[in-house]
Design an enzyme around this catalytic site. Structure first.
Site, PDB file in Angstrom:
ATOM      1  N   ASP A   1      38.250  37.496  24.739  1.00  0.00           N
ATOM      2  CA  ASP A   1      39.577  38.043  24.442  1.00  0.00           C
ATOM      3  C   ASP A   1      40.634  36.972  24.664  1.00  0.00           C
ATOM      4  OD1 ASP A   1      41.724  39.601  23.879  1.00  0.00           O
ATOM      5  OD2 ASP A   1      41.620  40.828  25.683  1.00  0.00           O
TER       6      ASP A   1
ATOM      7  N   GLU B   1      39.614  49.432  30.253  1.00  0.00           N
ATOM      8  CA  GLU B   1      40.082  48.109  30.692  1.00  0.00           C
ATOM      9  C   GLU B   1      41.368  48.191  31.511  1.00  0.00           C
ATOM     10  OE1 GLU B   1      40.845  45.469  27.435  1.00  0.00           O
ATOM     11  OE2 GLU B   1      41.279  43.742  28.727  1.00  0.00           O
TER      12      GLU B   1
ATOM     13  N   LYS C   1      44.617  46.545  33.870  1.00  0.00           N
ATOM     14  CA  LYS C   1      45.559  45.436  33.743  1.00  0.00           C
ATOM     15  C   LYS C   1      46.585  45.506  34.866  1.00  0.00           C
ATOM     16  CE  LYS C   1      48.357  43.259  30.118  1.00  0.00           C
ATOM     17  NZ  LYS C   1      48.356  42.981  28.685  1.00  0.00           N
TER      18      LYS C   1
ATOM     19  N   ASP D   1      39.159  41.954  32.519  1.00  0.00           N
ATOM     20  CA  ASP D   1      39.662  40.847  31.702  1.00  0.00           C
ATOM     21  C   ASP D   1      40.123  39.758  32.667  1.00  0.00           C
ATOM     22  OD1 ASP D   1      41.747  39.220  30.359  1.00  0.00           O
ATOM     23  OD2 ASP D   1      41.492  40.596  28.680  1.00  0.00           O
TER      24      ASP D   1
ATOM     25  N   ASP E   1      49.125  36.304  31.920  1.00  0.00           N
ATOM     26  CA  ASP E   1      48.050  36.735  31.024  1.00  0.00           C
ATOM     27  C   ASP E   1      48.274  36.157  29.625  1.00  0.00           C
ATOM     28  OD1 ASP E   1      45.916  38.164  29.950  1.00  0.00           O
ATOM     29  OD2 ASP E   1      47.117  39.948  29.594  1.00  0.00           O
TER      30      ASP E   1
ATOM     31  N   HIS F   1      43.836  39.640  33.730  1.00  0.00           N
ATOM     32  CA  HIS F   1      44.538  40.857  34.144  1.00  0.00           C
ATOM     33  C   HIS F   1      44.709  41.019  35.644  1.00  0.00           C
ATOM     34  CE1 HIS F   1      43.983  43.114  30.076  1.00  0.00           C
ATOM     35  NE2 HIS F   1      44.529  41.921  29.956  1.00  0.00           N
TER      36      HIS F   1
ATOM     37  N   TRP G   1      41.738  50.225  25.794  1.00  0.00           N
ATOM     38  CA  TRP G   1      42.833  49.610  26.544  1.00  0.00           C
ATOM     39  C   TRP G   1      44.151  50.204  26.028  1.00  0.00           C
ATOM     40  CZ3 TRP G   1      46.998  46.553  24.748  1.00  0.00           C
ATOM     41  CH2 TRP G   1      47.889  46.191  25.781  1.00  0.00           C
TER      42      TRP G   1
ATOM     43  N   ASP H   1      46.329  34.518  27.516  1.00  0.00           N
ATOM     44  CA  ASP H   1      45.262  34.562  26.512  1.00  0.00           C
ATOM     45  C   ASP H   1      45.016  33.226  25.819  1.00  0.00           C
ATOM     46  OD1 ASP H   1      44.185  37.353  26.481  1.00  0.00           O
ATOM     47  OD2 ASP H   1      46.282  37.844  26.135  1.00  0.00           O
TER      48      ASP H   1
ATOM     49  N   HIS I   1      35.908  40.575  29.643  1.00  0.00           N
ATOM     50  CA  HIS I   1      36.720  39.919  28.618  1.00  0.00           C
ATOM     51  C   HIS I   1      36.973  38.507  29.109  1.00  0.00           C
ATOM     52  CE1 HIS I   1      38.692  43.330  26.065  1.00  0.00           C
ATOM     53  NE2 HIS I   1      37.389  43.253  25.923  1.00  0.00           N
TER      54      HIS I   1
END
Ligand code: RNT
Ligand code: ZN
Length: 413
Positions: free
Chosen positions: A321, A221, A223, A254, A289, A257, A182, A291, A281
């Site tokens: 993640d 990955e 995004k 992810d 995003d 993303h 990434w 997380d 992810h």
């Protein structure tokens, strides 16, 4: 009759083999990221402040792991509280270099020796990630797609050394090592040239991935945007999906993303017509995003339900993640890992064939009704049984173990 036996009988009436679902759910590996333990800080000897590279952990809860020993101690605690097969997912910045400043383009497997020994000693596999961010050479916002030859070649060398580390990990653990690439590359505001960075990224990745390495499974990955790359992200969804397909590389999705109302669950059945495997992810975006710690919510359930319905668990690599520095980090891990395993179990318990059949017959009200009934079946009793069989705390009892660990270990850091 125990609560479990009762629940098993109820699911059996739906034609669901609960024993088989528990065994399958326990055997699917979840790759647990190391970076929740220390807020993505890493162990590098740093010279001054560096840009975070567009990802941000917020909070300052005490007890952050400060070195490899503390991080492994945290991992051991977490693994004792979560059921099933796990792997540990490392980033290159978690190299242990004995206090020496080693360039990221000079990292070698010896810097991960202690990680490998530990993983082997507890019988888990390692996965790996080059760290193309949080570094002076990433300060411009561009790494593998940089127009600066010196910067770009530095990151290409980093990608190459990381792949050889991943291959060495794979051979030492006797299982593939998934290495996920990434990069943060992109532009904060209106960019005049969206073409050249993408062209350079294709070339740079080709150079890194050029040689197939036994045991080293590469993923890329995508995004949508990052902090500081709101206008343009070089490695977008279309870019990496196409790159992965054309280069026989795994595509990584992810959950954070994409646009806020866009879900990855709908994408799986489309992408997996063409991509043999995907890396997931699991994360929880809140408005962006962010997380957040993964919870057993509709989004997460829909992702695994799709894998179940498509009989595609064998083609998905599951990794976590998220990073929340505002709560006990062991608690963050355990909540997220348990939620992910719950979602896997729930997907495997679904009477997918019956739902499909009703839909084919045009009995859509019946299908909807069954989907609703399924939501209130005694899932909890089966989840508890799964934990019991895996010899980890059942129900809320892990919380006091987290508290004891906080008192004895984390508060002393
Ligand atoms: C960043 C990506 C990436 C990182 C980790 C630390 O937006 O999601 O996977 O979170 O590599
Ligand atoms: Zn990610």
């Amino acid at each position: 009759m125990t609560a479990y036996e009762l629940a098993r009988n109820i699911y059996a009436e739906w034609g669901v083999d609960v024993e088989a679902a528990i065994a399958a759910a326990l055997s699917i590996p979840i790759s647990v990221h190391c970076w929740q333990a220390d807020d993505v800080a890493g162990f590098e000897v740093k010279s001054g402040d560096v840009d975070s590279g567009g990802i941000m952990a917020t909070g300052n809860y005490p007890g952050r792991a400060r070195n490899g020993d503390e991080l492994r101690q945290d991992y051991d605690k977490v693994f004792s509280l979560v059921p099933g097969v796990h792997r540990a997912n490392l980033h290159a910045i978690y190299a242990e270099t004995n206090g020496l400043a080693i360039g990221r383009d000079e990292l070698q497997v010896e810097h991960f020796e202690r990680w490998i020994d530990w993983a082997n000693s507890i019988g888990i596999g390692l996965d790996f990630n080059p760290t193309y961010f949080a570094h002076p050479k990433a300060a411009s916002g561009y790494t593998l797609s940089s127009a600066d030859d010196e910067v770009r070649s530095y990151w290409i060398r980093h990608g190459i050394v990381c792949r050889s580390i991943a291959a060495a990990m794979a051979s030492r653990q006797g299982s593939e090592c998934v290495i996920n690439h990434w990069i943060p590359d992109g532009s904060k505001d209106a960019t005049a040239d969206r073409w050249s960075p993408r062209a350079r990224l294709v070339e740079a990745l080709d150079e890194i991935l050029n040689e197939p390495l036994a045991g080293c499974t590469d993923a890329v990955e995508s995004k949508l945007f990052g902090l500081g790359s709101e206008d343009y992200v070089v490695g977008s969804f279309e870019f990496y999906s196409s790159y992965a397909l054309s280069r026989d590389t795994v595509f990584c999705l992810d959950m954070g993303h994409f646009h806020p109302t866009e879900t990855i669950s709908d994408k799986l059945s489309a992408l997996m017509q063409f991509h043999p495997r995907v890396l997931l992810h699991t994360s929880r975006p809140m408005r962006w995003d962010s997380d957040h710690v993964v919870l057993f919510n509709d989004d997460l359930r829909a992702v695994f339900s799709e894998l179940g319905r498509g009989d595609a668990f064998g083609r998905a690599i599951i990794a976590l993640d998220f990073f929340d520095a505002s709560i006990n980090r062991i608690g963050a891990y355990v909540v997220g890992v348990r939620a992910t395993r719950k979602a896997i179990l729930s997907a495997l318990l679904e009477p997918a064939a019956e739902l499909r059949h009703l839909e084919l017959e045009g009995k859509n009200a019946q299908k909807l009704a069954l989907m609703e009934e399924f939501k209130t079946l005694p899932f909890g009793a089966i989840w508890d049984e799964l934990c019991h069989r895996a010899d980890v705390p059942v129900g809320r009892s892990w919380i006091s173990e987290m508290e004891t660990y906080e008192e004895r270990v984390l508060s002393a850091r």
